[in-house]
Design a protein around this motif. Structure first.
Motif, PDB file in Angstrom:
ATOM      1  N   PRO A 103      41.032  73.139  43.683  1.00  0.00           N
ATOM      2  CA  PRO A 103      41.653  72.614  44.899  1.00  0.00           C
ATOM      3  C   PRO A 103      40.852  71.450  45.461  1.00  0.00           C
ATOM      4  O   PRO A 103      39.632  71.388  45.328  1.00  0.00           O
ATOM      5  CB  PRO A 103      41.622  73.821  45.841  1.00  0.00           C
ATOM      6  CG  PRO A 103      41.501  75.008  44.953  1.00  0.00           C
ATOM      7  CD  PRO A 103      40.677  74.556  43.787  1.00  0.00           C
ATOM      8  N   ARG A 113      40.690  68.293  48.794  1.00  0.00           N
ATOM      9  CA  ARG A 113      41.175  67.805  50.071  1.00  0.00           C
ATOM     10  C   ARG A 113      41.971  66.526  49.839  1.00  0.00           C
ATOM     11  O   ARG A 113      41.954  65.950  48.749  1.00  0.00           O
ATOM     12  CB  ARG A 113      39.995  67.581  51.009  1.00  0.00           C
ATOM     13  CG  ARG A 113      39.268  68.860  51.354  1.00  0.00           C
ATOM     14  CD  ARG A 113      37.928  68.589  51.998  1.00  0.00           C
ATOM     15  NE  ARG A 113      38.051  67.812  53.228  1.00  0.00           N
ATOM     16  CZ  ARG A 113      37.016  67.411  53.953  1.00  0.00           C
ATOM     17  NH1 ARG A 113      35.788  67.717  53.584  1.00  0.00           N
ATOM     18  NH2 ARG A 113      37.205  66.700  55.063  1.00  0.00           N
ATOM     19  N   ILE A 114      42.640  66.067  50.882  1.00  0.00           N
ATOM     20  CA  ILE A 114      43.511  64.912  50.711  1.00  0.00           C
ATOM     21  C   ILE A 114      42.712  63.657  50.332  1.00  0.00           C
ATOM     22  O   ILE A 114      43.201  62.804  49.588  1.00  0.00           O
ATOM     23  CB  ILE A 114      44.372  64.668  51.978  1.00  0.00           C
ATOM     24  CG1 ILE A 114      45.509  63.691  51.659  1.00  0.00           C
ATOM     25  CG2 ILE A 114      43.508  64.168  53.137  1.00  0.00           C
ATOM     26  CD1 ILE A 114      46.578  63.628  52.734  1.00  0.00           C
ATOM     27  N   LEU A 125      42.283  63.910  46.705  1.00  0.00           N
ATOM     28  CA  LEU A 125      43.567  63.615  46.055  1.00  0.00           C
ATOM     29  C   LEU A 125      43.770  62.107  45.991  1.00  0.00           C
ATOM     30  O   LEU A 125      44.240  61.577  44.973  1.00  0.00           O
ATOM     31  CB  LEU A 125      44.709  64.280  46.831  1.00  0.00           C
ATOM     32  CG  LEU A 125      46.126  64.057  46.303  1.00  0.00           C
ATOM     33  CD1 LEU A 125      46.288  64.611  44.897  1.00  0.00           C
ATOM     34  CD2 LEU A 125      47.155  64.689  47.240  1.00  0.00           C
ATOM     35  N   GLY A 169      50.245  70.726  51.036  1.00  0.00           N
ATOM     36  CA  GLY A 169      49.180  71.481  50.392  1.00  0.00           C
ATOM     37  C   GLY A 169      49.065  72.863  51.011  1.00  0.00           C
ATOM     38  O   GLY A 169      49.785  73.199  51.960  1.00  0.00           O
ATOM     39  N   GLU A 170      48.171  73.656  50.494  1.00  0.00           N
ATOM     40  CA  GLU A 170      47.943  74.996  51.033  1.00  0.00           C
ATOM     41  C   GLU A 170      47.016  74.886  52.240  1.00  0.00           C
ATOM     42  O   GLU A 170      45.870  74.427  52.126  1.00  0.00           O
ATOM     43  CB  GLU A 170      47.313  75.899  49.976  1.00  0.00           C
ATOM     44  CG  GLU A 170      47.101  77.323  50.450  1.00  0.00           C
ATOM     45  CD  GLU A 170      46.538  78.215  49.358  1.00  0.00           C
ATOM     46  OE1 GLU A 170      46.156  79.356  49.683  1.00  0.00           O
ATOM     47  OE2 GLU A 170      46.470  77.768  48.201  1.00  0.00           O
ATOM     48  N   GLU A 180      44.630  72.095  51.154  1.00  0.00           N
ATOM     49  CA  GLU A 180      44.091  71.841  49.826  1.00  0.00           C
ATOM     50  C   GLU A 180      45.228  71.522  48.862  1.00  0.00           C
ATOM     51  O   GLU A 180      46.345  72.036  48.997  1.00  0.00           O
ATOM     52  CB  GLU A 180      43.299  73.061  49.325  1.00  0.00           C
ATOM     53  CG  GLU A 180      42.006  73.290  50.079  1.00  0.00           C
ATOM     54  CD  GLU A 180      41.200  74.444  49.502  1.00  0.00           C
ATOM     55  OE1 GLU A 180      41.817  75.325  48.846  1.00  0.00           O
ATOM     56  OE2 GLU A 180      39.963  74.474  49.696  1.00  0.00           O
ATOM     57  N   TYR A 181      44.912  70.680  47.892  1.00  0.00           N
ATOM     58  CA  TYR A 181      45.912  70.201  46.945  1.00  0.00           C
ATOM     59  C   TYR A 181      45.436  70.489  45.519  1.00  0.00           C
ATOM     60  O   TYR A 181      44.240  70.573  45.249  1.00  0.00           O
ATOM     61  CB  TYR A 181      46.148  68.708  47.147  1.00  0.00           C
ATOM     62  CG  TYR A 181      46.584  68.379  48.554  1.00  0.00           C
ATOM     63  CD1 TYR A 181      47.926  68.343  48.900  1.00  0.00           C
ATOM     64  CD2 TYR A 181      45.632  68.153  49.558  1.00  0.00           C
ATOM     65  CE1 TYR A 181      48.330  68.071  50.191  1.00  0.00           C
ATOM     66  CE2 TYR A 181      46.027  67.882  50.854  1.00  0.00           C
ATOM     67  CZ  TYR A 181      47.373  67.843  51.175  1.00  0.00           C
ATOM     68  OH  TYR A 181      47.773  67.591  52.467  1.00  0.00           O
ATOM     69  N   HIS A 194      50.149  68.501  42.764  1.00  0.00           N
ATOM     70  CA  HIS A 194      50.202  67.396  43.719  1.00  0.00           C
ATOM     71  C   HIS A 194      49.786  66.084  43.049  1.00  0.00           C
ATOM     72  O   HIS A 194      50.357  65.028  43.335  1.00  0.00           O
ATOM     73  CB  HIS A 194      49.296  67.684  44.918  1.00  0.00           C
ATOM     74  CG  HIS A 194      49.750  68.842  45.737  1.00  0.00           C
ATOM     75  ND1 HIS A 194      49.310  70.130  45.505  1.00  0.00           N
ATOM     76  CD2 HIS A 194      50.628  68.921  46.780  1.00  0.00           C
ATOM     77  CE1 HIS A 194      49.881  70.949  46.374  1.00  0.00           C
ATOM     78  NE2 HIS A 194      50.688  70.237  47.147  1.00  0.00           N
TER      79      HIS A 194
END
Length: 207
Positions: free
Chosen positions: A7, A9-10, A13, A36-37, A45-46, A50
């Motif tokens: 996982p 973070r943005i 990503l 994301g979750e 989280e992604y 994603h």
């Protein structure tokens, strides 16, 4: 770049996909990227799915020239593939943005379809778009004769056969839908480039 399996973070990503954070947030607002979750009220989280979605949307925007509405339609079609491969093709065609598809089908296009014996819907977006394109060509002083149009159409049959061979080789409807929709958008520039290369080659041989 390999797909991350942990996982992120943005910001991570964004680093992985090369798409700025503000653009990712725009994708989220427009529904082009699934949320994301959530790990807190302000963080999410992604994962790999994603990353794949961002790269798909980016390719459609930057290389396919598809607008937000068109991407939304494409993503909707990809999320709901039909069991029938022929129905899949129809959904793909109606999902894809087709400039000039809001006018009537012209007589020369109807005559072409009838002459070639093609099984094409009377209201197919591509048939309407072709009608508009032919009219625009004539207005610009580039008339496409019936013979030239027929020859173009026969050449496109060969291209279509390759398209369908690739799509029908897919293992499942979802993969086939992705191949047809995304492949059509992304391969169109390839066909344009090949056409111009072929023009140069044929001209060289004839000179």
């Amino acid at each position: 770049m390999s797909r991350p399996e942990v996982p992120m973070r943005i910001s991570e990503l964004a680093e992985t996909t090369g798409v700025p954070v503000h653009t990712l947030k725009y994708y989220l607002r427009e529904g082009l990227l699934m949320p994301g979750e959530a790990t807190s009220r302000t963080r999410a989280e992604y994962g790999p799915e994603h990353v794949e979605r961002v790269r798909l949307v980016r390719a459609l925007v930057e290389h396919g020239g598809v607008g937000i509405a068109g991407i939304s339609a494409i993503l909707s079609a990809l999320g709901n593939p039909p069991a029938s491969r022929h129905d899949l093709l129809g959904i793909a065609h109606y999902a894809l943005p087709t400039p000039g598809d809001d006018g009537p089908v012209s007589e020369d296009v109807s005559d072409l379809v009838a002459e070639l014996g093609w099984s094409v819907s009377a209201q197919a977006p591509a048939a309407r778009a072709l009608s508009v394109a032919l009219a625009a060509a004539r207005d610009a002083g580039v008339g496409v004769t019936a013979d030239a149009l027929r020859r173009y159409a026969r050449a496109m049959e060969q291209v279509a056969a390759v398209d369908l061979d690739v799509a029908l080789a897919a293992d499942d409807p979802a993969t086939a839908m992705h191949t047809v929709v995304v492949g059509t958008v992304m391969v169109d520039p390839v066909l344009v480039a090949l056409r111009r290369m072929a023009q140069e080659s044929v001209s060289t041989r004839r000179s």
